[in-house]
Write an enzyme that holds these catalytic residues in place. Structure first.
Site, short mmCIF file in Angstrom:
data_model
loop_
_atom_site.label_atom_id
_atom_site.label_comp_id
_atom_site.label_asym_id
_atom_site.label_seq_id
_atom_site.Cartn_x
_atom_site.Cartn_y
_atom_site.Cartn_z
N GLY A 36 0.81 -1.15 0.07
CA GLY A 36 -0.16 -0.13 -0.01
C GLY A 36 0.74 1.33 -0.01
N LEU A 39 7.59 0.35 -1.34
CA LEU A 39 8.45 -1.24 -0.93
C LEU A 39 9.62 -0.94 -0.09
CD1 LEU A 39 8.85 -2.34 -5.16
CD2 LEU A 39 7.29 -3.40 -3.09
N LYS A 52 19.70 5.09 10.78
CA LYS A 52 21.12 4.96 10.79
C LYS A 52 21.62 5.95 10.00
CE LYS A 52 19.90 1.42 13.26
NZ LYS A 52 18.67 1.88 13.26
N TYR A 181 15.37 0.98 22.74
CA TYR A 181 16.39 1.26 21.84
C TYR A 181 15.81 2.30 20.84
CZ TYR A 181 13.78 -1.44 18.09
OH TYR A 181 12.60 -1.76 17.36
N GLU A 201 11.31 7.62 31.20
CA GLU A 201 11.28 5.85 31.36
C GLU A 201 10.45 5.67 32.49
OE1 GLU A 201 10.86 2.14 30.73
OE2 GLU A 201 11.61 3.37 29.09
N ARG A 265 6.31 -1.03 19.44
CA ARG A 265 5.57 -1.21 18.33
C ARG A 265 4.68 -2.68 18.59
NH1 ARG A 265 7.42 1.20 14.19
NH2 ARG A 265 6.59 0.13 12.54
N MET A 310 10.79 -8.51 17.04
CA MET A 310 10.41 -7.74 15.78
C MET A 310 11.70 -7.35 15.29
SD MET A 310 6.93 -5.81 16.60
CE MET A 310 5.40 -6.76 17.29
N HIS A 436 44.87 -8.75 13.74
CA HIS A 436 45.20 -7.39 14.46
C HIS A 436 45.58 -6.41 13.78
CE1 HIS A 436 47.30 -5.47 18.10
NE2 HIS A 436 48.34 -5.25 17.23
#
Length: 457
Positions: A36, A39, A52, A181, A201, A265, A310, A436
């Protein structure tokens, strides 16, 4: 009404849905995918990838600011400025390239994509606008949606992660509701972009899904960044200021320009007539078996719709398996471990059993960690906080879990998961030559320390 027939029909074009479609196409299965929106689903468009990208922008800006004030590296620059519109444009460019790539892959494998909102009629019939699609196999991959708080309806100064990932400006003050997170990843990014950030929180510590030892370096980093934490505080409402109740029952008014609601979520089960199938449920998620079969024959559910964890990579793995099952192959979804990564600063990785989980399972385990303070590569990255931790059975040294917190530890998640899938022992990891200087040396050293002979500690 137009009618179409196909072997496989997939509702949802996120990571689970599009991977199912690509693999089905590779296997020669006639496939239709219904989406809907864009993509790539939440992950590519308003989740994993754009977050990110924003985190990277924030880190680059933060580091440049650091170099303009004081740098032990000898770098000196003028105070930077930020054009957030260009940052968002860059982020959107990445998203566009990835979603365009998904579309090209689907076309390459002869998957028919129908853009529109699906309405389930029965287990073999779905309508999309004026098109009715008949199928032999139905895969439900509708993902998840943000959990909203009725007392903080999204709109105006109250935003969700979707709006937070497409800012028109950086607010002077931001309160994040939720110390998980999503809230901390975005809260840290906004702090590095220049906002005054507070986190509210309800539980007694941040990242409550992770153990306290693992989250302590993140807690310290938040203090160094100047992020204010309101732990064990509950939200009461918003009327220009955010009202919260402290542990003593008193009300505080937090002045803010924006409130980011990031309290989790939930499976996306609404809006596409799922109830017509009357499937067995597991709480708010669709109940599935080890082959992602629902309670209705030839109807599968994958990804966030089927509950925790999830994670996009879980959805992808499930989708690949389902396509192969439909092609006649024998498969079962039974991974030893699925890595969970938190892209805070520092990053967190959890794979397999934590020490507490292993103890609860009745296992006698060796728990050993190696600090990045003793790792040369971490020092060269100016990031000495954190550690790698291994959990292994005492009787046979089989590794049952890995955890890490530190700079760039997300990239260690593959090695962690692979060692568990292969049934590695401490001796296997300790005896493998690690390059290393790398952060990965801490993986070997953690195993060696568990065996009683770490080399650099």
């Amino acid at each position: 009404m137009q009618s179409l027939n196909t072997t496989l029909l997939i509702i949802g074009g996120g990571p689970g849905g599009y991977v199912t479609a690509i693999r089905a196409g590779q296997l020669g299965i006639s496939t239709i995918l219904v989406e809907g929106q864009s993509l790539g689903g939440t992950c590519l468009n308003i989740g994993c990838i754009p977050s990110k990208a924003l985190i990277h922008v924030a880190e680059q800006f933060h580091q440049t600011q650091h170099h303009s004030q004081h740098s032990a590296l000898g770098i000196s620059v003028s105070a930077p400025t930020l054009d957030i519109s260009k940052s968002v444009e860059w982020k959107d460019g990445i998203v566009d390239r990835l979603t365009t790539g998904v579309a090209a892959l689907l076309k390459k494998h002869k998957v028919q994509v129908i853009h529109g909102w699906a309405k389930v009629i029965d287990g073999k019939t779905v309508e999309v606008g004026d098109t009715r699609i008949q199928c032999e196999h139905l895969v439900l991959a509708t993902g998840s949606t943000s959990v909203n708080l009725p007392i903080l309806p999204i709109g105006g100064p109250i935003i969700s992660s979707t709006e937070a990932l497409a800012p028109k400006s950086v607010p002077k003050r931001l309160v994040v509701v939720g110390g998980g997170y999503i809230g901390l990843e975005l809260g840290i990014a906004y702090r590095k972009l220049g906002a005054e950030v507070s986190v509210v929180e309800a539980q007694d510590r941040i990242l409550p899904a992770y153990d306290a030892e693992l989250t302590q370096p993140v807690h310290e980093a938040l203090k160094q960044l100047g992020v204010k934490l309101y732990l064990k505080h509950s939200v009461l409402g918003f009327d220009g200021t955010l009202q919260v109740r402290d542990p003593n029952g008193d009300t505080l008014n937090l002045e803010t320009d924006q409130v980011l609601v990031a309290v989790g979520r939930k499976p996306n089960t609404q809006g596409w007539n799922l109830e017509a199938l009357n499937l067995d449920m597991n709480g708010s998620a669709i109940k599935i078996d080890s082959r992602c079969q629902t309670s209705m024959r030839n109807v599968y559910a994958i990804g966030d719709l089927s509950g925790e964890p999830m994670l996009a990579h879980r959805a992808m793995a499930q989708g690949e398996m389902v396509a192969e099952l439909i092609s006649g192959k024998s498969r079962e979804f039974n991974p030893t471990a699925i890595a969970a990564v938190c892209f805070t600063d520092p990053e967190l990785v959890v794979v397999g059993q934590t020490p507490d989980e292993a103890k609860a399972a009745g296992w006698d385990c060796i728990v050993s960690s190696f600090p990045f303070a003793a790792n040369g590569r971490a020092m060269t990255l100016e990031s000495k906080s954190g550690f790698v931790r291994v959990v292994a059975r005492r009787d046979n040294h089989v590794i049952v879990g890995w955890q890490a917190v530190g700079v760039g530890v997300s990239e260690l998640s593959t090695a962690f998961a692979q060692s568990l899938e292969m049934g590695a022992r401490l001796e296997d990891i300790g005896g493998t030559i690690h390059a290393h200087p790398t952060l990965g040396e801490a993986v070997q050293e953690a195993a060696l320390r568990a065996l009683g002979h770490a080399l650099h500690l």
